[in-house]
Design a protein around this motif. Structure first.
Motif, mmCIF file in Angstrom:
data_model
loop_
_atom_site.group_PDB
_atom_site.id
_atom_site.type_symbol
_atom_site.label_atom_id
_atom_site.label_comp_id
_atom_site.label_asym_id
_atom_site.label_seq_id
_atom_site.Cartn_x
_atom_site.Cartn_y
_atom_site.Cartn_z
ATOM 1 N N SER A 67 50.782 48.643 38.817
ATOM 2 C CA SER A 67 49.413 48.272 38.467
ATOM 3 C C SER A 67 49.406 47.811 37.016
ATOM 4 O O SER A 67 50.001 48.455 36.150
ATOM 5 C CB SER A 67 48.481 49.470 38.626
ATOM 6 N N LEU A 127 44.901 42.901 32.107
ATOM 7 C CA LEU A 127 44.322 42.057 33.156
ATOM 8 C C LEU A 127 43.210 41.179 32.596
ATOM 9 O O LEU A 127 43.146 39.990 32.900
ATOM 10 C CB LEU A 127 43.745 42.916 34.283
ATOM 11 N N ASP A 159 39.251 35.052 37.663
ATOM 12 C CA ASP A 159 39.606 36.430 38.005
ATOM 13 C C ASP A 159 39.619 36.629 39.520
ATOM 14 O O ASP A 159 39.427 37.729 40.026
ATOM 15 C CB ASP A 159 38.666 37.432 37.337
ATOM 16 N N LYS A 160 39.852 35.533 40.233
ATOM 17 C CA LYS A 160 39.951 35.558 41.690
ATOM 18 C C LYS A 160 41.143 34.717 42.114
ATOM 19 O O LYS A 160 41.550 33.802 41.404
ATOM 20 C CB LYS A 160 38.686 34.981 42.332
ATOM 21 N N LEU A 205 50.381 37.203 40.313
ATOM 22 C CA LEU A 205 49.582 38.415 40.314
ATOM 23 C C LEU A 205 48.539 38.275 41.408
ATOM 24 O O LEU A 205 47.858 37.249 41.490
ATOM 25 C CB LEU A 205 48.903 38.561 38.945
ATOM 26 N N ARG A 210 45.478 40.246 44.112
ATOM 27 C CA ARG A 210 44.576 41.364 44.373
ATOM 28 C C ARG A 210 44.713 41.740 45.834
ATOM 29 O O ARG A 210 44.649 40.881 46.719
ATOM 30 C CB ARG A 210 43.143 40.960 44.061
ATOM 31 N N TRP A 245 44.409 44.845 41.557
ATOM 32 C CA TRP A 245 45.368 43.824 41.137
ATOM 33 C C TRP A 245 46.731 44.471 41.020
ATOM 34 O O TRP A 245 46.878 45.522 40.402
ATOM 35 C CB TRP A 245 44.946 43.219 39.805
ATOM 36 N N ARG A 246 47.723 43.834 41.636
ATOM 37 C CA ARG A 246 49.058 44.402 41.648
ATOM 38 C C ARG A 246 50.099 43.344 41.273
ATOM 39 O O ARG A 246 49.978 42.182 41.635
ATOM 40 C CB ARG A 246 49.389 44.941 43.036
#
Length: 162
Positions: free
Chosen positions: A20, A26, A36-37, A55, A57, A62-63
């Motif tokens: 994470s 982030l 952020d999508k 990256l 989600r 978010w991973r």
């Protein structure tokens, strides 16, 4: 933007090791990416070894998925704390389709229609696979397999249907 460093415990979802990314980092990545999508291209290091990754989600979080190219034997190292750096990667990651693949799609309208209906990630997966092939023989063989797959006949890239 400079790379930001953090330490994280390697965790797993299914068969996929991940870490994470801390929220402040982030936020900086989202600002640099202007979004952020969706998938966000990043690069950095894992225990000092460089990587290029995306990256994503998944299930609301978010991973950063850690594959075996990034960290040797990563599925066996769950629970280990690793050193990670991360920065937004604004470089062009477009993969140019192999000319033989383009020709094959242009000559088969049905396969082209199925290909056009696939998700962007599935299209990229097919294009990336064919573009990475080294010999013309393997390109020809796999272009045929991919067209057959799109027409509902056979498997391709580990899938039974498009």
């Amino acid at each position: 933007m400079k790379a930001e460093a953090f330490q994280a415990k390697l965790e797993i979802i299914g068969a996929n090791p991940f870490v994470s990314v801390p929220q402040p980092i982030l936020s900086n990545i989202f600002e640099a990416a202007g979004k952020d999508k969706g998938a966000i291209p990043i690069m950095g290091t894992v225990n000092g070894k460089p990587y290029t990754q995306t990256l994503v989600r998944f299930k609301g979080a978010w991973r950063l998925y850690i594959n075996t190219f990034m960290l040797k034997d990563s599925p066996r190292r769950i629970g280990e704390v690793i050193d990670v750096t991360v920065v937004f990667d604004g470089s062009d990651r477009t993969i140019k389709p192999h000319p033989r693949w383009t020709e094959a799609l242009e000559s088969n309208e049905t396969a082209r229609a199925v290909f056009d209906g696939l998700s962007s990630s599935r299209k990229r997966e097919i294009v990336r696979y064919i573009s990475a092939l080294k010999t013309e023989e393997s390109v020809e063989r796999n272009v045929k397999r991919a067209i057959d797959f799109l027409l509902g006949d056979g498997r391709f890239v580990g899938r039974d249907k498009p």
